[in-house]
Design an enzyme around this catalytic site. Structure first.
Site, PDB file in Angstrom:
ATOM      1  N   ASP A  15       0.812  -1.221   0.000  1.00 25.95           N
ATOM      2  CA  ASP A  15       0.000   0.000   0.000  1.00 25.95           C
ATOM      3  C   ASP A  15       0.847   1.273   0.000  1.00 25.95           C
ATOM      4  OD1 ASP A  15      -2.209  -1.735   0.267  1.00 25.95           O
ATOM      5  OD2 ASP A  15      -1.914  -1.793   2.432  1.00 25.95           O
ATOM      6  N   GLU A  16       2.002   1.215  -0.633  1.00 22.02           N
ATOM      7  CA  GLU A  16       2.878   2.401  -0.696  1.00 22.02           C
ATOM      8  C   GLU A  16       2.499   3.319  -1.851  1.00 22.02           C
ATOM      9  OE1 GLU A  16       4.083  -0.684  -1.095  1.00 22.02           O
ATOM     10  OE2 GLU A  16       5.370  -1.188   0.605  1.00 22.02           O
ATOM     11  N   LYS A  18       2.337   1.883  -5.175  1.00 26.34           N
ATOM     12  CA  LYS A  18       3.087   1.338  -6.326  1.00 26.34           C
ATOM     13  C   LYS A  18       2.328   1.456  -7.641  1.00 26.34           C
ATOM     14  CE  LYS A  18       3.295  -2.650  -4.288  1.00 26.34           C
ATOM     15  NZ  LYS A  18       2.843  -2.302  -2.949  1.00 26.34           N
ATOM     16  N   LYS A  20       0.262   3.499  -8.826  1.00 31.02           N
ATOM     17  CA  LYS A  20       0.305   4.820  -9.452  1.00 31.02           C
ATOM     18  C   LYS A  20       1.666   5.029 -10.143  1.00 31.02           C
ATOM     19  CE  LYS A  20       1.603   9.263  -8.499  1.00 31.02           C
ATOM     20  NZ  LYS A  20       0.902  10.353  -7.890  1.00 31.02           N
ATOM     21  N   ASN A  41      -4.762 -11.006  -3.309  1.00 29.40           N
ATOM     22  CA  ASN A  41      -4.557 -10.262  -2.060  1.00 29.40           C
ATOM     23  C   ASN A  41      -4.126  -8.821  -2.314  1.00 29.40           C
ATOM     24  OD1 ASN A  41      -2.124 -11.137  -3.081  1.00 29.40           O
ATOM     25  ND2 ASN A  41      -1.279 -11.838  -1.149  1.00 29.40           N
ATOM     26  N   HIS A  44      -4.510  -2.766  -6.222  1.00 27.32           N
ATOM     27  CA  HIS A  44      -3.799  -1.694  -6.922  1.00 27.32           C
ATOM     28  C   HIS A  44      -4.797  -0.678  -7.474  1.00 27.32           C
ATOM     29  CE1 HIS A  44      -0.034  -4.406  -7.499  1.00 27.32           C
ATOM     30  NE2 HIS A  44      -0.247  -4.042  -6.262  1.00 27.32           N
ATOM     31  N   ARG A 145       3.129 -30.374  -3.161  1.00 21.00           N
ATOM     32  CA  ARG A 145       3.242 -30.942  -4.505  1.00 21.00           C
ATOM     33  C   ARG A 145       1.962 -31.609  -5.000  1.00 21.00           C
ATOM     34  NH1 ARG A 145       8.956 -33.012  -2.856  1.00 21.00           N
ATOM     35  NH2 ARG A 145       7.898 -32.648  -0.882  1.00 21.00           N
ATOM     36  N   ARG A 310     -10.309  -2.924   5.268  1.00 15.04           N
ATOM     37  CA  ARG A 310      -9.930  -2.805   6.686  1.00 15.04           C
ATOM     38  C   ARG A 310      -9.174  -1.508   6.946  1.00 15.04           C
ATOM     39  NH1 ARG A 310      -6.541  -8.141   7.751  1.00 15.04           N
ATOM     40  NH2 ARG A 310      -5.972  -7.736   5.596  1.00 15.04           N
ATOM     41  N   ASP A 340       2.181  14.804  -0.102  1.00 14.24           N
ATOM     42  CA  ASP A 340       1.096  15.781   0.050  1.00 14.24           C
ATOM     43  C   ASP A 340       0.294  15.500   1.314  1.00 14.24           C
ATOM     44  OD1 ASP A 340       0.349  13.362  -1.202  1.00 14.24           O
ATOM     45  OD2 ASP A 340      -1.537  14.228  -1.883  1.00 14.24           O
ATOM     46  N   SER A 406       5.909  11.681  -4.998  1.00 11.17           N
ATOM     47  CA  SER A 406       4.536  11.605  -5.473  1.00 11.17           C
ATOM     48  C   SER A 406       3.697  12.558  -4.637  1.00 11.17           C
ATOM     49  CB  SER A 406       4.047  10.166  -5.353  1.00 11.17           C
ATOM     50  OG  SER A 406       2.659  10.130  -5.444  1.00 11.17           O
TER      51      SER A 406
HETATM   52  P1  IMP Z   1      -2.345 -12.898   2.704  1.00 13.64           P
HETATM   53  O1  IMP Z   1      -1.378 -12.427   1.672  1.00 13.64           O
HETATM   54  O2  IMP Z   1      -3.790 -12.635   2.313  1.00 13.64           O
HETATM   55  O3  IMP Z   1      -2.106 -14.316   3.110  1.00 13.64           O
HETATM   56  O4  IMP Z   1      -2.131 -12.013   4.033  1.00 13.64           O
HETATM   57  C1  IMP Z   1      -0.930 -12.051   4.787  1.00 13.64           C
HETATM   58  C2  IMP Z   1      -0.576 -10.672   5.309  1.00 13.64           C
HETATM   59  O5  IMP Z   1      -0.193  -9.830   4.210  1.00 13.64           O
HETATM   60  C3  IMP Z   1      -1.724  -9.939   5.999  1.00 13.64           C
HETATM   61  O6  IMP Z   1      -1.196  -9.129   7.028  1.00 13.64           O
HETATM   62  C4  IMP Z   1      -2.292  -9.062   4.901  1.00 13.64           C
HETATM   63  O7  IMP Z   1      -2.987  -7.929   5.410  1.00 13.64           O
HETATM   64  C5  IMP Z   1      -1.009  -8.664   4.194  1.00 13.64           C
HETATM   65  N1  IMP Z   1      -1.194  -8.299   2.787  1.00 13.64           N
HETATM   66  C6  IMP Z   1      -1.330  -9.124   1.733  1.00 13.64           C
HETATM   67  N2  IMP Z   1      -1.430  -8.434   0.587  1.00 13.64           N
HETATM   68  C7  IMP Z   1      -1.321  -7.137   0.903  1.00 13.64           C
HETATM   69  C8  IMP Z   1      -1.306  -5.926   0.147  1.00 13.64           C
HETATM   70  O8  IMP Z   1      -1.391  -5.910  -1.088  1.00 13.64           O
HETATM   71  N3  IMP Z   1      -1.159  -4.782   0.860  1.00 13.64           N
HETATM   72  C9  IMP Z   1      -1.018  -4.764   2.203  1.00 13.64           C
HETATM   73  N4  IMP Z   1      -1.013  -5.869   2.952  1.00 13.64           N
HETATM   74  C10 IMP Z   1      -1.158  -7.045   2.315  1.00 13.64           C
END
Ligand code: IMP
Length: 432
Positions: A15-16, A18, A20, A41, A44, A145, A310, A340, A406
């Site tokens: 969530d930095e 990227k 953009k 997961n 973007h 596997r 969340r 900003d 940015s």
């Molecule tokens: P998982 O990747 O869903 O198994 O989650 C494992 C950990 O990585 C948790 O703390 C998630 O909140 C975090 N996580 C996974 N993907 C992201 C993402 O794109 N941004 C921020 N946190 C992430």
């Protein structure tokens, strides 16, 4: 054929911002976009004018059909076909361009099945605070596997998949057979869509591209933007294990995922937020404990997960942690995002220096960075002094040039600096 690789990776907990930076790189330079890690997961978010695009597993390059000819999902990603289909159809609706012929997936890529999503809701998933996208369970199946690769599934019907689940996956992972077949009809529908719209490719994609890809590239140099997902501290090796994700988030994984020789030169830009956020459980040493202040960050910075909605936890930037991220990723430069947002607060802090560090406090620079845009020939005189001090300190401590700032959500809201804070950067010359 000349190929240039430019990777854009997360330096913190994801969530930095990227996506953009990736879209900026694609609009100004790239014609190929690759995902090398992550799965559904990831979240973007890209703003193009007033249009908001959110992707999870689909490469951001699909948003720019006129510019990006080829999009590839690498072998170390996990693909949930149901999610991929959903996103591609949404993107097709928004861009008016078909995915067919533009999206490629490596044959070795493992697929996330409905059972993986079901398993990602248990006690351990809650303890880690996963996104519930089935990533951990897909990794377990792969490690045991008995996973299902894209190549296998292009040859399977529902009967073969059911047998595989019943005879191999369930006994190997010791999971009850109940629920194994839930969601398979929807999954098979998504597979039918995939087979028609997504081309599977071998790991020698870059050294020996399929004819249809070479035709699409039309003799042009390949400018490949590698789109990172998650961030350094979520890496299964270098992150805060066990509070990590299940696919690698650092530069070394790019090579096997895209089938590249480790001798291939990749330019690496580390994207770093001017403060720090994380979703899910686990350590955050610089966490802001003042609930009212972190609420204000969430409100002004819209700090809610793009995948799960969340609340993100908020902390200050930590240079000691960034030094590690720069080293392990071999970062050439840093793009500092959200300058900003942080500038609007009365308190701007950062944890600076090694061995525990010291808290450095900066004067806020307000919204003075608004309106600074990519073409920054006049930047030197305009960068607020307070921001200059903040950027200079981070750069000095981390030992990596901060070459981009940015300053807003739009792709244009990026300021180039050459070799840190010295001269404006000329867009048409980057990267070498
Ligand atoms: P998982 O990747 O869903 O198994 O989650 C494992 C950990 O990585 C948790 O703390 C998630 O909140 C975090 N996580 C996974 N993907 C992201 C993402 O794109 N941004 C921020 N946190 C992430």
């Amino acid at each position: 054929m000349r190929m240039n690789f430019w990777a854009i990776l997360g330096g913190q907990h994801g969530d930095e911002g990227k996506a953009k930076v990736v879209s900026f790189a694609l609009q100004t330079w790239g014609n190929v976009c690759c995902r090398f890690n992550g799965s559904s997961n990831a979240g973007h978010t890209v703003w193009v004018g007033n249009n908001k695009f959110v992707t999870h597993i689909a490469p951001v390059g699909l948003i720019f059909p006129e510019k990006v000819r080829v999009n590839l999902i690498g072998a170390l990603c996990f693909v949930d076909p149901i999610q991929l289909k959903k996103e591609c159809l949404e993107l097709e609706g928004l861009t008016g361009a078909s995915t067919r012929g533009r999206l490629f997936v490596m044959k070795q890529t493992h697929l996330t099945l409905p059972i993986h999503r079901q398993l990602d809701t248990g006690e351990n998933a809650k303890k880690i605070g996963t996104t519930g996208s089935g990533v951990g369970p897909t990794a377990m199946t792969k490690g045991a596997r008995v996973g299902v690769t894209a190549e296998m599934m292009y040859g399977f019907g529902i009967r073969e998949l059911s047998e595989h689940l019943q005879e191999s996956v369930a006994p190997r992972l010791n999971i009850p057979k109940k629920g194994l077949h839930t969601g398979l009809t929807e999954f098979m529908d998504a597979m039918e869509w995939m087979k028609k719209n997504v081309t599977l490719v071998d790991a020698d994609f870059f050294s020996n591209p399929p004819n249809e890809v070479s035709r699409r590239m039309n003799g042009e140099a390949w400018n490949v933007v590698v789109e990172g997902a998650q961030g350094f501290l979520l890496d299964p090796v270098h992150g805060d294990y066990p509070y990590v994700t299940s696919t690698g988030c650092t530069t070394p994984y790019i090579y096997p995922s895209l089938g590249l020789s480790p001798k291939e030169k990749i330019k690496v830009t580390l994207v770093v937020k001017a403060y720090h956020t994380r979703v899910g459980e686990g350590p955050l040493p610089t966490e802001i404990n003042d609930e009212a202040l972190s609420d204000k960050y969430r409100e002004i910075g819209n700090e809610f997960g793009a995948t799960t909605g969340r609340k993100r936890r908020i902390g200050w930037l930590n240079t000691r942690q960034l030094m590690e991220a720069v080293r392990v990723n071999g970062a050439d430069e840093i793009c500092l995002t959200r300058v900003d947002t942080i500038g609007q607060f009365d308190t701007v802090e950062a944890l600076i220096g090694p061995n525990g560090g010291r808290t450095a406090i900066y004067q806020p620079w307000g919204r003075k960075v608004d309106g600074l845009r990519g073409d920054l020939k006049s930047l030197n005189g305009e960068i607020p002094t307070e921001l200059f001090q903040f950027v200079r300190d981070i750069q000095q401590e981390v030992g990596c040039p901060i070459t981009m700032l940015s300053t807003g959500p739009d792709c244009d809201d990026i300021v180039y600096l050459e070799k840190g804070l010295t001269r404006p950067f000329r867009l048409e010359t980057r990267p070498a």
